[in-house]
Design a protein around this motif. Structure first.
Motif, short mmCIF file in Angstrom:
data_model
loop_
_atom_site.label_atom_id
_atom_site.label_comp_id
_atom_site.label_asym_id
_atom_site.label_seq_id
_atom_site.Cartn_x
_atom_site.Cartn_y
_atom_site.Cartn_z
N VAL A 163 -6.23 4.78 -4.48
CA VAL A 163 -4.36 5.62 -4.71
C VAL A 163 -4.39 7.07 -5.48
O VAL A 163 -3.55 7.69 -4.81
CB VAL A 163 -3.92 4.70 -5.88
N ARG A 192 1.23 -1.14 0.18
CA ARG A 192 -0.10 -0.02 0.11
C ARG A 192 0.81 1.43 -0.73
O ARG A 192 0.10 1.86 -0.19
CB ARG A 192 -0.97 -0.18 1.74
N ASN A 202 5.84 0.63 -9.81
CA ASN A 202 5.84 0.18 -8.29
C ASN A 202 5.62 -1.78 -8.05
O ASN A 202 5.87 -2.89 -8.08
CB ASN A 202 6.14 0.01 -7.17
N ARG A 223 -4.31 9.56 -2.83
CA ARG A 223 -3.33 10.15 -1.45
C ARG A 223 -1.98 10.52 -2.92
O ARG A 223 -0.80 10.65 -2.36
CB ARG A 223 -2.90 8.23 -1.54
N HIS A 224 -2.96 10.98 -3.75
CA HIS A 224 -1.94 11.61 -5.12
C HIS A 224 -1.05 10.86 -5.12
O HIS A 224 0.26 11.11 -5.77
CB HIS A 224 -1.81 12.26 -4.20
N HIS A 225 -0.92 9.53 -5.48
CA HIS A 225 0.20 8.07 -5.87
C HIS A 225 -0.40 8.53 -7.93
O HIS A 225 -1.68 8.78 -8.11
CB HIS A 225 -0.22 6.91 -5.08
N GLN A 226 0.48 7.66 -8.29
CA GLN A 226 -0.18 7.62 -9.97
C GLN A 226 -0.18 6.31 -10.39
O GLN A 226 0.20 4.83 -10.10
CB GLN A 226 1.89 7.86 -10.91
N LYS A 232 0.05 6.42 -18.27
CA LYS A 232 -0.43 8.12 -16.84
C LYS A 232 -1.80 8.15 -17.18
O LYS A 232 -2.67 7.96 -18.02
CB LYS A 232 -0.36 8.67 -16.86
N GLN A 274 3.38 1.76 -1.91
CA GLN A 274 3.76 2.19 -3.37
C GLN A 274 3.16 3.54 -3.92
O GLN A 274 1.98 3.72 -3.71
CB GLN A 274 3.60 0.97 -3.09
N LYS A 275 3.83 3.93 -4.68
CA LYS A 275 4.05 4.96 -4.78
C LYS A 275 2.88 4.99 -7.23
O LYS A 275 1.96 6.17 -6.97
CB LYS A 275 4.97 6.02 -5.25
N ARG A 276 3.90 3.89 -7.70
CA ARG A 276 3.14 4.31 -9.22
C ARG A 276 2.51 2.87 -9.66
O ARG A 276 3.19 1.76 -8.89
CB ARG A 276 4.22 4.19 -9.88
N TRP A 277 1.03 2.42 -8.65
CA TRP A 277 0.70 1.33 -9.51
C TRP A 277 0.34 1.47 -10.96
O TRP A 277 -0.23 2.33 -11.92
CB TRP A 277 -0.51 1.16 -8.54
#
Length: 205
Positions: free
Chosen positions: A71, A47, A126, A74-77, A95, A49-52
């Motif tokens: 995701v 959980r 990630n 949380r402002h992840h990519q 993206k 990790q930043k790039r999914w």
């Protein structure tokens, strides 16, 4: 639903039965499964990790929609798989954000338009999550048969260590044993609506 007792010798019959079972789920059952899936991922160290890489569910697949929203919050990519325009049965990862223009691919699934969206190599991600038709206790997986993920990662089989490859499925899609092929890409784990299975050479952990 309980684990189904399918004979692990005929991939075609396994696909047919599993797809039928997925399609029989009601909209409410699918919604609850998506929520439960997110809870299972939330409990796992992934959980952070930043790039999914995720996907839009189709054909009764378990939906990562709830997790995708978390995701994004949380402002992840977030990245989505896109059918490669040149190389047969391979994928790009593009993206997804508020400005992403979507279009339908040949299967009727929405994907980012590669003409207007930047893409990222798989090794830069990630976690890559993708749907399964079935999986077993040894970490073998069965997809739809197109070979998209196997062909995408095959050239980097020995080098692609950074992304964690995680299959997503309804828990009833777990079988005791599946037929496997030498070219099948190994999974680091499978997340379902009931558990998060991590795989070692000895099987489930």
């Amino acid at each position: 639903m309980q684990q189904t007792a399918l004979a692990p010798v005929n991939k075609t019959s396994i696909r047919r039965q599993m797809r039928q079972m997925r399609r029989q789920l009601t909209a409410q059952q699918q919604k609850q499964a998506s929520l439960n899936l997110a809870r299972q991922i939330e409990r796992h160290h992934l959980r952070f990790q930043k790039r999914w890489a995720l996907y839009f569910a189709n054909d009764g697949e378990i939906s990562p929609a709830v997790w995708l929203k978390r995701v994004a919050d949380r402002h992840h990519q977030i990245y989505l798989p896109v059918l490669h325009p040149i190389h047969h049965n391979r994928l790009w990862f593009l993206k997804l954000d508020a400005n992403t223009r979507l279009r339908k691919n040949k299967y009727g699934i929405f994907e980012p338009d590669p003409r207007t969206t930047s893409r990222t190599p798989a090794w830069a991600l990630n976690v890559i999550c993708f749907p399964l038709v079935a999986f077993d206790k040894q970490g073998n997986r069965l997809g739809m048969g197109g070979g998209y993920y196997d062909r995408t990662f095959a050239p980097d089989r020995t080098r692609i260590k950074k992304p964690k490859l995680v299959g997503l499925a309804h828990d009833f899609q777990q079988l005791s044993q599946l037929p496997s092929e030498p070219w099948d890409i190994a999974l680091h784990g499978v997340a379902t609506d009931k558990a998060f299975y991590r795989f070692t050479k000895k099987g489930l952990t």
